[in-house]
Scaffold this motif. Structure first.
Motif, PDB file in Angstrom:
ATOM      1  N   THR A  34       0.825  -1.196   0.000  1.00  0.00           N
ATOM      2  CA  THR A  34       0.000   0.000   0.000  1.00  0.00           C
ATOM      3  C   THR A  34       0.865   1.255   0.000  1.00  0.00           C
ATOM      4  O   THR A  34       2.044   1.222   0.348  1.00  0.00           O
ATOM      5  N   MET A  35       0.260   2.377  -0.364  1.00  0.00           N
ATOM      6  CA  MET A  35       0.992   3.642  -0.318  1.00  0.00           C
ATOM      7  C   MET A  35       1.378   3.993   1.113  1.00  0.00           C
ATOM      8  O   MET A  35       2.436   4.604   1.335  1.00  0.00           O
ATOM      9  N   GLU A  36       0.551   3.618   2.080  1.00  0.00           N
ATOM     10  CA  GLU A  36       0.903   3.852   3.480  1.00  0.00           C
ATOM     11  C   GLU A  36       2.195   3.123   3.836  1.00  0.00           C
ATOM     12  O   GLU A  36       3.070   3.678   4.510  1.00  0.00           O
ATOM     13  N   GLN A  37       2.327   1.881   3.374  1.00  0.00           N
ATOM     14  CA  GLN A  37       3.541   1.111   3.639  1.00  0.00           C
ATOM     15  C   GLN A  37       4.726   1.689   2.882  1.00  0.00           C
ATOM     16  O   GLN A  37       5.845   1.750   3.411  1.00  0.00           O
ATOM     17  N   GLY A  38       4.480   2.121   1.651  1.00  0.00           N
ATOM     18  CA  GLY A  38       5.549   2.743   0.879  1.00  0.00           C
ATOM     19  C   GLY A  38       6.036   4.021   1.529  1.00  0.00           C
ATOM     20  O   GLY A  38       7.238   4.331   1.511  1.00  0.00           O
ATOM     21  N   LEU A  39       5.119   4.782   2.120  1.00  0.00           N
ATOM     22  CA  LEU A  39       5.492   6.016   2.817  1.00  0.00           C
ATOM     23  C   LEU A  39       6.318   5.703   4.050  1.00  0.00           C
ATOM     24  O   LEU A  39       7.301   6.399   4.343  1.00  0.00           O
ATOM     25  N   ARG A  40       5.941   4.654   4.777  1.00  0.00           N
ATOM     26  CA  ARG A  40       6.714   4.269   5.966  1.00  0.00           C
ATOM     27  C   ARG A  40       8.125   3.862   5.577  1.00  0.00           C
ATOM     28  O   ARG A  40       9.109   4.236   6.248  1.00  0.00           O
ATOM     29  N   THR A  41       8.275   3.137   4.484  1.00  0.00           N
ATOM     30  CA  THR A  41       9.603   2.759   4.009  1.00  0.00           C
ATOM     31  C   THR A  41      10.435   3.987   3.675  1.00  0.00           C
ATOM     32  O   THR A  41      11.615   4.084   4.052  1.00  0.00           O
ATOM     33  N   LEU A  42       9.836   4.946   2.983  1.00  0.00           N
ATOM     34  CA  LEU A  42      10.556   6.172   2.641  1.00  0.00           C
ATOM     35  C   LEU A  42      10.970   6.928   3.900  1.00  0.00           C
ATOM     36  O   LEU A  42      12.078   7.483   3.968  1.00  0.00           O
ATOM     37  N   ALA A  43      10.113   6.936   4.911  1.00  0.00           N
ATOM     38  CA  ALA A  43      10.441   7.622   6.164  1.00  0.00           C
ATOM     39  C   ALA A  43      11.647   6.983   6.837  1.00  0.00           C
ATOM     40  O   ALA A  43      12.515   7.677   7.388  1.00  0.00           O
ATOM     41  N   VAL A  44      11.735   5.663   6.785  1.00  0.00           N
ATOM     42  CA  VAL A  44      12.884   4.966   7.379  1.00  0.00           C
ATOM     43  C   VAL A  44      14.156   5.294   6.600  1.00  0.00           C
ATOM     44  O   VAL A  44      15.213   5.547   7.190  1.00  0.00           O
ATOM     45  N   VAL A  45      14.080   5.299   5.271  1.00  0.00           N
ATOM     46  CA  VAL A  45      15.249   5.613   4.444  1.00  0.00           C
ATOM     47  C   VAL A  45      15.702   7.044   4.691  1.00  0.00           C
ATOM     48  O   VAL A  45      16.909   7.323   4.825  1.00  0.00           O
ATOM     49  N   GLU A  46      14.756   7.980   4.771  1.00  0.00           N
ATOM     50  CA  GLU A  46      15.135   9.366   5.045  1.00  0.00           C
ATOM     51  C   GLU A  46      15.732   9.512   6.443  1.00  0.00           C
ATOM     52  O   GLU A  46      16.645  10.325   6.663  1.00  0.00           O
ATOM     53  N   ALA A  47      15.238   8.710   7.394  1.00  0.00           N
ATOM     54  CA  ALA A  47      15.825   8.723   8.733  1.00  0.00           C
ATOM     55  C   ALA A  47      17.267   8.230   8.690  1.00  0.00           C
ATOM     56  O   ALA A  47      18.139   8.753   9.384  1.00  0.00           O
ATOM     57  N   ALA A  48      17.530   7.218   7.867  1.00  0.00           N
ATOM     58  CA  ALA A  48      18.883   6.701   7.719  1.00  0.00           C
ATOM     59  C   ALA A  48      19.803   7.765   7.127  1.00  0.00           C
ATOM     60  O   ALA A  48      20.942   7.947   7.576  1.00  0.00           O
ATOM     61  N   LEU A  49      19.316   8.481   6.122  1.00  0.00           N
ATOM     62  CA  LEU A  49      20.123   9.550   5.528  1.00  0.00           C
ATOM     63  C   LEU A  49      20.345  10.686   6.537  1.00  0.00           C
ATOM     64  O   LEU A  49      21.439  11.264   6.598  1.00  0.00           O
ATOM     65  N   ALA A  50      19.341  10.988   7.345  1.00  0.00           N
ATOM     66  CA  ALA A  50      19.508  12.009   8.377  1.00  0.00           C
ATOM     67  C   ALA A  50      20.526  11.561   9.408  1.00  0.00           C
ATOM     68  O   ALA A  50      21.337  12.365   9.901  1.00  0.00           O
ATOM     69  N   SER A  51      20.524  10.268   9.738  1.00  0.00           N
ATOM     70  CA  SER A  51      21.503   9.728  10.676  1.00  0.00           C
ATOM     71  C   SER A  51      22.916   9.862  10.126  1.00  0.00           C
ATOM     72  O   SER A  51      23.847  10.235  10.848  1.00  0.00           O
ATOM     73  N   ALA A  52      23.080   9.566   8.842  1.00  0.00           N
ATOM     74  CA  ALA A  52      24.388   9.670   8.224  1.00  0.00           C
ATOM     75  C   ALA A  52      24.891  11.106   8.269  1.00  0.00           C
ATOM     76  O   ALA A  52      26.102  11.364   8.389  1.00  0.00           O
ATOM     77  N   GLY A  53      23.964  12.049   8.188  1.00  0.00           N
ATOM     78  CA  GLY A  53      24.370  13.452   8.242  1.00  0.00           C
ATOM     79  C   GLY A  53      24.661  13.951   9.635  1.00  0.00           C
ATOM     80  O   GLY A  53      25.552  14.786   9.828  1.00  0.00           O
ATOM     81  N   SER A  54      23.938  13.423  10.620  1.00  0.00           N
ATOM     82  CA  SER A  54      24.097  13.912  12.004  1.00  0.00           C
ATOM     83  C   SER A  54      25.081  13.107  12.826  1.00  0.00           C
ATOM     84  O   SER A  54      25.615  13.588  13.814  1.00  0.00           O
ATOM     85  N   GLY A  55      25.284  11.848  12.421  1.00  0.00           N
ATOM     86  CA  GLY A  55      26.182  10.980  13.189  1.00  0.00           C
ATOM     87  C   GLY A  55      25.520  10.305  14.365  1.00  0.00           C
ATOM     88  O   GLY A  55      26.185   9.649  15.184  1.00  0.00           O
ATOM     89  N   GLY A  56      24.202  10.428  14.494  1.00  0.00           N
ATOM     90  CA  GLY A  56      23.494   9.817  15.603  1.00  0.00           C
ATOM     91  C   GLY A  56      22.375   8.929  15.146  1.00  0.00           C
ATOM     92  O   GLY A  56      21.964   8.939  13.978  1.00  0.00           O
ATOM     93  N   SER A  57      21.824   8.151  16.067  1.00  0.00           N
ATOM     94  CA  SER A  57      20.678   7.299  15.772  1.00  0.00           C
ATOM     95  C   SER A  57      19.434   8.161  15.592  1.00  0.00           C
ATOM     96  O   SER A  57      19.267   9.174  16.255  1.00  0.00           O
ATOM     97  N   VAL A  58      18.544   7.752  14.674  1.00  0.00           N
ATOM     98  CA  VAL A  58      17.342   8.531  14.365  1.00  0.00           C
ATOM     99  C   VAL A  58      16.114   7.632  14.464  1.00  0.00           C
ATOM    100  O   VAL A  58      16.137   6.479  14.016  1.00  0.00           O
ATOM    101  N   VAL A  59      15.058   8.159  15.033  1.00  0.00           N
ATOM    102  CA  VAL A  59      13.769   7.457  15.080  1.00  0.00           C
ATOM    103  C   VAL A  59      12.966   7.853  13.848  1.00  0.00           C
ATOM    104  O   VAL A  59      12.727   9.045  13.627  1.00  0.00           O
ATOM    105  N   PRO A  60      12.558   6.892  13.000  1.00  0.00           N
ATOM    106  CA  PRO A  60      11.810   7.230  11.777  1.00  0.00           C
ATOM    107  C   PRO A  60      10.474   7.891  12.098  1.00  0.00           C
ATOM    108  O   PRO A  60       9.850   7.598  13.081  1.00  0.00           O
TER     109      PRO A  60
END
Length: 329
Positions: free
Chosen positions: A303-329
């Motif tokens: 579903t699009m809801e699931q696809g959105l959740r996946t994108l949120a996790v990926v963006e959290a990972a990219l934010a983590s790479a930028g900040s150097g810390g763990s991120v909650v999606p």
């Protein structure tokens, strides 16, 4: 017999050409219109004219649509299709940003339409078999899910980095296989190919169920690798999604008598089983799931809801790479 669903396809590039083939093959669907402002580079339109844009595609009177254009165009096309009352399957990732994806989710929900995302790995026969065996308790408690998705640089990808292009596969399949959402992620990236986007990412994290996860993803490797390893109470499953093979490595039940070896092992090696099962083309299974969802039949469509959740996790990972810390999606 009910009339076949009239299907339209937006985008006939590297992925769109495969969608065109499958839409022509499955029962209950007729491919009646194709649109691509760049023309038809792979010659897949056949007798159909190549329409210039999404408006012309909608004007062809379609019931369902597949959007296979670059990610930055997903939102505009999807919102127009939702407004026109067209059920839509959008290639992954759902959108370029989480806010854009959220607008798409809301548009299809408010219109009462099926909105789906093309996370094709869910429909890989190895992962379908793996999930069934996990649900049956063949592994017992799941401890860890690790994936490796590596290969050469794809020149066709220009608008996103390896995280949204490839790691999104692993994030989606992991949450689906484990039936549990991500609660935190930590990641590191590299930029080695001279592009604006990352070409390598390493992600670690944890699911709500307590399962720990690890994803190694890049397009800097000269070999192609598509592996998912699920380790648990009774052993480990290894799914090779490049070949569709699933192997089970069972924990051993025979005590080790070689003391110097046994001292280095938490478990002993047991039987190894490579399963035999039907291997259908994942894209065809994905399209059949979308068709069934549109028809109101039981379906495990992404579903699009699931696809959105996946994108949120990926963006959290990219934010983590930028900040150097763990991120909650």
């Amino acid at each position: 017999m009910a009339a076949a669903l009239r299907a339209g396809l937006l985008g006939v590039g590297m992925m769109g050409r495969h969608h065109a083939r499958v839409l022509r093959e499955i029962d209950g669907v007729d491919l009646v219109a194709i649109a691509d402002p760049g023309g038809d580079p792979h010659g897949v339109a056949g007798e159909l004219p190549v329409l210039p844009d999404i408006e012309a595609l909608i004007g062809a009177g379609i019931d369902i649509a597949v959007v296979a254009v670059p990610t930055r165009f997903h939102e505009d096309a999807a919102l127009k299709l939702a407004a026109a009352g067209v059920h839509t399957l959008v290639e992954k990732p759902i959108a370029e940003t989480v806010p854009a994806g959220r607008r798409m989710v809301e548009a299809f929900a408010s219109a009462g339409l099926v909105g789906a995302v093309g996370h094709i790995e869910r429909f890989n026969p190895a992962l379908q078999q793996l999930r069934r065996r996990l649900e049956a308790g063949d592994l017992g408690n799941v401890y860890q899910i690790a994936t490796r998705r590596q290969g050469p640089f794809p020149s066709r990808i220009a608008d996103v980095g390896v995280a949204k292009d490839l790691a999104s596969h692993d994030v989606d399949l992991t949450a689906w296989v484990a039936q549990s959402e991500y609660v935190n992620v930590f990641a590191q990236t590299t930029f080695k190919s001279g592009r604006d986007h990352e070409d390598m990412i390493a992600i670690t994290g944890r699911l709500a169920s307590g399962v720990i996860v690890n994803h190694l993803v890049n397009w800097l490797s000269p070999m192609k690798e598509r592996m998912t390893i699920v380790t648990g109470e009774k052993g480990a499953f290894v799914a090779d999604t490049a070949t569709g093979d699933l192997t089970f490595y069972a924990n051993g039940t025979i005590p080790l008598e070689w003391e110097s070896v046994s001292s280095f092992r938490g478990v002993s090696e047991g039987d190894v089983t490579r399963y035999a099962f039907a291997k259908r083309e994942p894209l065809r299974v994905e399209h059949e799931a979308f068709r069934d969802a549109v028809l109101g039949l039981p379906s495990d469509v992404v579903t699009m809801e699931q696809g959105l959740r996946t994108l949120a996790v990926v963006e959290a990972a990219l934010a983590s790479a930028g900040s150097g810390g763990s991120v909650v999606p």
